[in-house]
Design an enzyme around this catalytic site. Structure first.
Site, PDB file in Angstrom:
ATOM      1  N   THR A  20      16.542 -18.666  10.888  1.00  0.00           N
ATOM      2  CA  THR A  20      15.337 -19.441  10.553  1.00  0.00           C
ATOM      3  C   THR A  20      15.721 -20.895  10.252  1.00  0.00           C
ATOM      4  O   THR A  20      14.969 -21.609   9.607  1.00  0.00           O
ATOM      5  CB  THR A  20      14.595 -18.854   9.321  1.00  0.00           C
ATOM      6  OG1 THR A  20      15.516 -18.796   8.228  1.00  0.00           O
ATOM      7  CG2 THR A  20      14.037 -17.485   9.586  1.00  0.00           C
ATOM      8  N   SER A  21      16.921 -21.318  10.734  1.00  0.00           N
ATOM      9  CA  SER A  21      17.362 -22.682  10.409  1.00  0.00           C
ATOM     10  C   SER A  21      17.000 -23.637  11.546  1.00  0.00           C
ATOM     11  O   SER A  21      15.881 -24.160  11.580  1.00  0.00           O
ATOM     12  CB  SER A  21      18.852 -22.688  10.075  1.00  0.00           C
ATOM     13  OG  SER A  21      19.642 -22.293  11.181  1.00  0.00           O
ATOM     14  N   ARG A  22      17.921 -23.838  12.472  1.00  0.00           N
ATOM     15  CA  ARG A  22      17.636 -24.625  13.664  1.00  0.00           C
ATOM     16  C   ARG A  22      18.272 -23.917  14.852  1.00  0.00           C
ATOM     17  O   ARG A  22      19.367 -23.363  14.739  1.00  0.00           O
ATOM     18  CB  ARG A  22      18.223 -26.044  13.541  1.00  0.00           C
ATOM     19  CG  ARG A  22      17.428 -26.977  12.625  1.00  0.00           C
ATOM     20  CD  ARG A  22      16.049 -27.342  13.187  1.00  0.00           C
ATOM     21  NE  ARG A  22      15.315 -28.272  12.352  1.00  0.00           N
ATOM     22  CZ  ARG A  22      14.384 -27.918  11.444  1.00  0.00           C
ATOM     23  NH1 ARG A  22      14.084 -26.642  11.257  1.00  0.00           N
ATOM     24  NH2 ARG A  22      13.752 -28.836  10.745  1.00  0.00           N
TER      25      ARG A  22
ATOM     26  N   ALA B 117       8.407 -20.316   9.927  1.00  0.00           N
ATOM     27  CA  ALA B 117       8.952 -19.937   8.613  1.00  0.00           C
ATOM     28  C   ALA B 117       8.206 -20.584   7.451  1.00  0.00           C
ATOM     29  O   ALA B 117       7.974 -19.948   6.431  1.00  0.00           O
ATOM     30  CB  ALA B 117      10.438 -20.247   8.544  1.00  0.00           C
TER      31      ALA B 117
ATOM     32  N   GLU C 214      13.640 -25.707  21.874  1.00  0.00           N
ATOM     33  CA  GLU C 214      12.282 -25.378  21.465  1.00  0.00           C
ATOM     34  C   GLU C 214      11.262 -26.249  22.185  1.00  0.00           C
ATOM     35  O   GLU C 214      11.508 -27.455  22.287  1.00  0.00           O
ATOM     36  CB  GLU C 214      12.182 -25.619  19.952  1.00  0.00           C
ATOM     37  CG  GLU C 214      11.710 -24.415  19.209  1.00  0.00           C
ATOM     38  CD  GLU C 214      11.853 -24.597  17.725  1.00  0.00           C
ATOM     39  OE1 GLU C 214      12.923 -24.241  17.186  1.00  0.00           O
ATOM     40  OE2 GLU C 214      10.903 -25.095  17.112  1.00  0.00           O
TER      41      GLU C 214
ATOM     42  N   HIS D 163       8.613 -20.503  15.428  1.00  0.00           N
ATOM     43  CA  HIS D 163       8.935 -21.456  14.353  1.00  0.00           C
ATOM     44  C   HIS D 163       7.834 -21.518  13.283  1.00  0.00           C
ATOM     45  O   HIS D 163       7.172 -22.554  13.114  1.00  0.00           O
ATOM     46  CB  HIS D 163       9.212 -22.859  14.930  1.00  0.00           C
ATOM     47  CG  HIS D 163      10.073 -23.707  14.021  1.00  0.00           C
ATOM     48  ND1 HIS D 163      10.900 -24.706  14.465  1.00  0.00           N
ATOM     49  CD2 HIS D 163      10.223 -23.704  12.666  1.00  0.00           C
ATOM     50  CE1 HIS D 163      11.512 -25.279  13.433  1.00  0.00           C
ATOM     51  NE2 HIS D 163      11.121 -24.682  12.326  1.00  0.00           N
TER      52      HIS D 163
ATOM     53  N   GLY E 245      22.167 -23.209   0.388  1.00  0.00           N
ATOM     54  CA  GLY E 245      21.352 -24.219  -0.287  1.00  0.00           C
ATOM     55  C   GLY E 245      20.153 -23.516  -0.911  1.00  0.00           C
ATOM     56  O   GLY E 245      20.233 -22.342  -1.294  1.00  0.00           O
ATOM     57  N   ARG E 246      19.070 -24.230  -0.988  1.00  0.00           N
ATOM     58  CA  ARG E 246      17.876 -23.648  -1.617  1.00  0.00           C
ATOM     59  C   ARG E 246      17.421 -22.385  -0.890  1.00  0.00           C
ATOM     60  O   ARG E 246      17.145 -21.367  -1.511  1.00  0.00           O
ATOM     61  CB  ARG E 246      16.729 -24.650  -1.579  1.00  0.00           C
ATOM     62  CG  ARG E 246      16.986 -25.936  -2.324  1.00  0.00           C
ATOM     63  CD  ARG E 246      15.779 -26.855  -2.115  1.00  0.00           C
ATOM     64  NE  ARG E 246      16.011 -28.180  -2.634  1.00  0.00           N
ATOM     65  CZ  ARG E 246      16.648 -29.135  -1.971  1.00  0.00           C
ATOM     66  NH1 ARG E 246      17.107 -28.915  -0.747  1.00  0.00           N
ATOM     67  NH2 ARG E 246      16.816 -30.319  -2.520  1.00  0.00           N
ATOM     68  N   ILE E 247      17.321 -22.489   0.446  1.00  0.00           N
ATOM     69  CA  ILE E 247      16.738 -21.372   1.197  1.00  0.00           C
ATOM     70  C   ILE E 247      17.690 -20.175   1.237  1.00  0.00           C
ATOM     71  O   ILE E 247      17.286 -19.044   0.937  1.00  0.00           O
ATOM     72  CB  ILE E 247      16.335 -21.825   2.620  1.00  0.00           C
ATOM     73  CG1 ILE E 247      15.248 -22.915   2.524  1.00  0.00           C
ATOM     74  CG2 ILE E 247      15.822 -20.644   3.436  1.00  0.00           C
ATOM     75  CD1 ILE E 247      14.949 -23.638   3.838  1.00  0.00           C
TER      76      ILE E 247
HETATM   77  C1  GLV Z   1      11.049 -26.574   9.166  1.00  0.00           C
HETATM   78  O1  GLV Z   1      11.680 -26.117  10.072  1.00  0.00           O
HETATM   79  C2  GLV Z   1      11.453 -27.691   8.360  1.00  0.00           C
HETATM   80  O2  GLV Z   1      12.537 -28.248   8.533  1.00  0.00           O
HETATM   81  O3  GLV Z   1      10.637 -28.072   7.492  1.00  0.00           O
HETATM   82  C1  GLV Z   2      16.651 -26.469   2.192  1.00  0.00           C
HETATM   83  O1  GLV Z   2      15.668 -26.695   1.495  1.00  0.00           O
HETATM   84  C2  GLV Z   2      17.844 -25.794   1.742  1.00  0.00           C
HETATM   85  O2  GLV Z   2      18.493 -26.369   0.850  1.00  0.00           O
HETATM   86  O3  GLV Z   2      18.144 -24.688   2.218  1.00  0.00           O
END
Ligand code: GLV
Ligand code: GLV
Length: 325
Positions: free
Chosen positions: A235-237, A286, A266, A284, A155-157
């Site tokens: 860095t996701s969940r 990021a 967490e 957490h 996705g974006r990240i």
């Molecule tokens: C950070 O972990 C978010 O989801 O914004």
């Molecule tokens: C979140 O913003 C993603 O699309 O990775």
């Protein structure tokens, strides 16, 4: 009278000011996560709830909030909210994508570089007064340049992480539920089945949302199929990784190391994790840049204001409720 918003923890001041222009704001006065009862209580009186990713918002809490008109989450991830229940109740749920993409991609790289080049370990050694001078074998780490990066979730990240990889001349492999033609075209990223990515990548980085199908996506089998010289970055969940398997993988050398920003339970660290020297364990952070956290607040405020005005919010995760109103 201004509509009421309940903010579960103080946000950067520019965002608080924007909220105050439009809303009567009630905000958690303490610098801590509120309990479920405290949030439930706060929800009783408000038109909009502005929670954090650390606040679980369940169906019962929504049902018992008579004036609630919508939820504006201060996060891109919205796994903390029962969106299905919100949709049933006709409540819009909004999130803050886009504004934290670069900060998160940057931190992903910080983790990748820190764990492969043993930055934290070496810093601690130096601070402890152990540095006796340059030595040929001191803190040997792994090369980054020219290696293979495996991105799960583009996705974006995930895409922003891929773009940063070109300076290191990395080969980019990716896996997702659908093809990402832009990445294939722009960066020659190669789509591969998950198992091929795990088998061949030197660095595996996770950028999927937390969903039933991504929960424990990386478990024992997946970790065992990675190379013993490979690193895992998350860095996701936290719940995307089975941490019992991860600790075993780190202890027994199935993989070379892990850079983590998120955890299964967490803020708890899984037993054994912090004893593994081949890890960098961040709390957490990021999206934790002044710019990104402020922009998240401004966007959360815009989302909240749009809900009250009956306009389409900039980022709504259950747009189907708008048609029902
Ligand atoms: C950070 O972990 C978010 O989801 O914004
Ligand atoms: C979140 O913003 C993603 O699309 O990775």
């Amino acid at each position: 009278m201004k509509p009421k918003i309940f903010v579960t923890r103080k946000l950067p001041s520019a965002a608080m000011e924007k909220l105050e222009e439009f809303f009567h704001v009630s905000v958690n006065p303490e610098d801590r996560v509120l309990s479920r009862d405290e949030i439930r209580q706060g929800m009783q009186e408000c038109d909009i709830l502005l929670p954090l990713l650390t606040d679980t918002i369940d169906a019962e809490m929504m049902r018992s909030a008579p004036s609630l008109k919508g939820i504006s989450n201060y996060a891109v991830g919205f796994n903390n909210i029962d969106v299905e229940a919100a949709t049933e109740l006709g409540l819009p749920v909004c999130n803050t994508p886009g504004v934290l993409t670069d900060a998160t991609a940057d931190l992903t790289w910080a983790l990748l570089m820190a764990v492969t080049r043993r930055v934290v370990e070496a810093d601690q050694y130096n601070r402890a007064g152990k540095f006796q001078g340059w030595a040929p074998l001191l803190f040997l780490g792994a090369d980054i340049y020219g290696k293979t990066l495996g991105i799960i979730g583009t996705g974006r990240i995930g895409s922003a992480v891929a773009h940063r990889a070109t300076g290191f001349k990395l080969k980019i492999l990716y896996h997702d539920h659908k093809r990402n033609e832009a990445l294939e075209k722009e960066l020659k990223a190669e789509y591969v089945p998950l198992n091929d990515l795990l088998r061949t990548a030197d660095f595996v980085t996770l950028h999927v949302p937390l969903l039933p199908e991504t929960t424990e996506l990386i478990g024992e089998k997946e970790l065992r199929s990675m190379q013993s010289t490979a690193y895992l970055i998350n860095t996701s969940r936290g719940k995307v990784v089975n941490e019992t398997a991860l600790v075993k993988a780190l202890q027994e050398g199935w993989i070379a190391g892990a850079g983590l920003d998120v955890y299964y339970n967490e803020p708890e660290l899984h037993p054994g994790l912090k004893e593994c020297p081949n890890t960098v364990l961040l709390p957490h952070i990021a999206s934790a840049t002044t710019g990104s956290r402020t922009a998240m607040g401004m966007l959360a405020a815009e989302n909240a204001i749009a809900i009250i005005k009956g306009e389409k919010p900039p980022h709504i995760v259950n747009p189907e409720v708008l048609n029902k109103q």
